[in-house]
Motif scaffolding. Structure first.
Motif, short mmCIF file in Angstrom:
data_model
loop_
_atom_site.label_atom_id
_atom_site.label_comp_id
_atom_site.label_asym_id
_atom_site.label_seq_id
_atom_site.Cartn_x
_atom_site.Cartn_y
_atom_site.Cartn_z
N ASN A 57 18.03 -13.91 28.71
CA ASN A 57 16.97 -12.92 28.92
C ASN A 57 17.52 -11.59 29.41
O ASN A 57 17.08 -10.54 28.98
N ARG A 58 18.52 -11.63 30.32
CA ARG A 58 19.11 -10.36 30.76
C ARG A 58 19.85 -9.72 29.59
O ARG A 58 19.78 -8.50 29.39
N GLY A 59 20.55 -10.53 28.80
CA GLY A 59 21.24 -9.97 27.63
C GLY A 59 20.28 -9.34 26.64
O GLY A 59 20.55 -8.27 26.08
N THR A 60 19.15 -9.98 26.42
CA THR A 60 18.15 -9.43 25.50
C THR A 60 17.59 -8.12 26.04
O THR A 60 17.42 -7.15 25.30
N LEU A 61 17.32 -8.08 27.33
CA LEU A 61 16.86 -6.83 27.96
C LEU A 61 17.88 -5.73 27.75
O LEU A 61 17.53 -4.59 27.40
N LEU A 75 24.78 -12.50 26.39
CA LEU A 75 24.33 -13.43 25.35
C LEU A 75 25.43 -14.41 24.97
O LEU A 75 25.17 -15.60 24.75
N GLY A 76 26.67 -13.93 24.93
CA GLY A 76 27.79 -14.82 24.66
C GLY A 76 27.94 -15.88 25.74
O GLY A 76 28.22 -17.05 25.46
N LEU A 81 27.04 -21.50 27.84
CA LEU A 81 26.34 -22.40 28.75
C LEU A 81 25.50 -23.42 28.00
O LEU A 81 25.47 -24.60 28.35
N GLU A 82 24.80 -22.96 26.96
CA GLU A 82 23.97 -23.90 26.19
C GLU A 82 24.81 -24.97 25.53
O GLU A 82 24.44 -26.15 25.53
N LEU A 123 22.45 -12.20 19.93
CA LEU A 123 23.90 -12.00 20.03
C LEU A 123 24.40 -11.31 18.76
O LEU A 123 25.21 -10.37 18.83
N GLY A 124 23.93 -11.75 17.61
CA GLY A 124 24.31 -11.11 16.36
C GLY A 124 23.91 -9.64 16.33
O GLY A 124 24.67 -8.78 15.86
N ASN A 125 22.74 -9.32 16.84
CA ASN A 125 22.30 -7.92 16.89
C ASN A 125 23.24 -7.08 17.75
O ASN A 125 23.59 -5.96 17.37
#
Length: 146
Positions: A57-61, A75-76, A81-82, A123-125
């Motif tokens: 969520n922080r990466g998306t922000l 995002l990486g 982690l996932e 992440l791709g974006n």
């Protein structure tokens, strides 16, 4: 398209075990403006550094605010982690004798299939914005296959 990740680790998952983390998620979802939202997601990450949804969520922000390198890093990390969490779940199922054929495999492609597609897409974006087209292509493809 950008997506806020709520998969795998919703704030409700954390509510019973950590009221502070739950509050940090609620604060982040309700914060107004980039600085307040970024600070709220950072608090959630500091409270639970293994929480992939907070990192995503922080990466998306950050992606939404044209902070490409910071978005890619967050995002990486969420992807890593996932994968770690899914592998841990896989190992636990193996110990219980549960059929895990859908999660087996250690290739990078198989690992990406363990990750929330919205995280992979975002992440791709970020990678496209940084000119990392090959990496972006693999993340978009993995997201599309799910």
């Amino acid at each position: 398209s950008l997506a806020i990740s709520r998969a795998n680790q919703e704030p409700a998952d954390a509510k019973g075990s950590d009221d502070k983390l739950y509050k940090a998620f609620i604060d982040a979802f309700s914060a107004q403006g980039f600085e307040a939202q970024d600070a709220a997601w950072t608090r959630a990450i500091n409270l639970a550094p293994e929480n992939s949804a907070a990192w995503s969520n922080r990466g998306t922000l950050r992606l939404q605010n044209n902070m490409w390198a910071a978005a890619q890093a967050d995002l990486g990390h969420a992807v890593q982690l996932e994968v770690q969490q899914k592998k841990g779940q896989q190992a636990a199922r193996e110990g219980e004798g549960t059929d895990i054929t859908g999660l087996q495999g250690s290739s990078a492609d198989a690992e990406l299939q363990m990750v929330d597609p919205s995280t992979l897409n975002n992440l791709g974006n970020a990678e496209v914005a940084l000119g990392r087209y090959n990496e972006a292509r693999s993340h978009f493809a993995a997201a599309a296959l799910q």
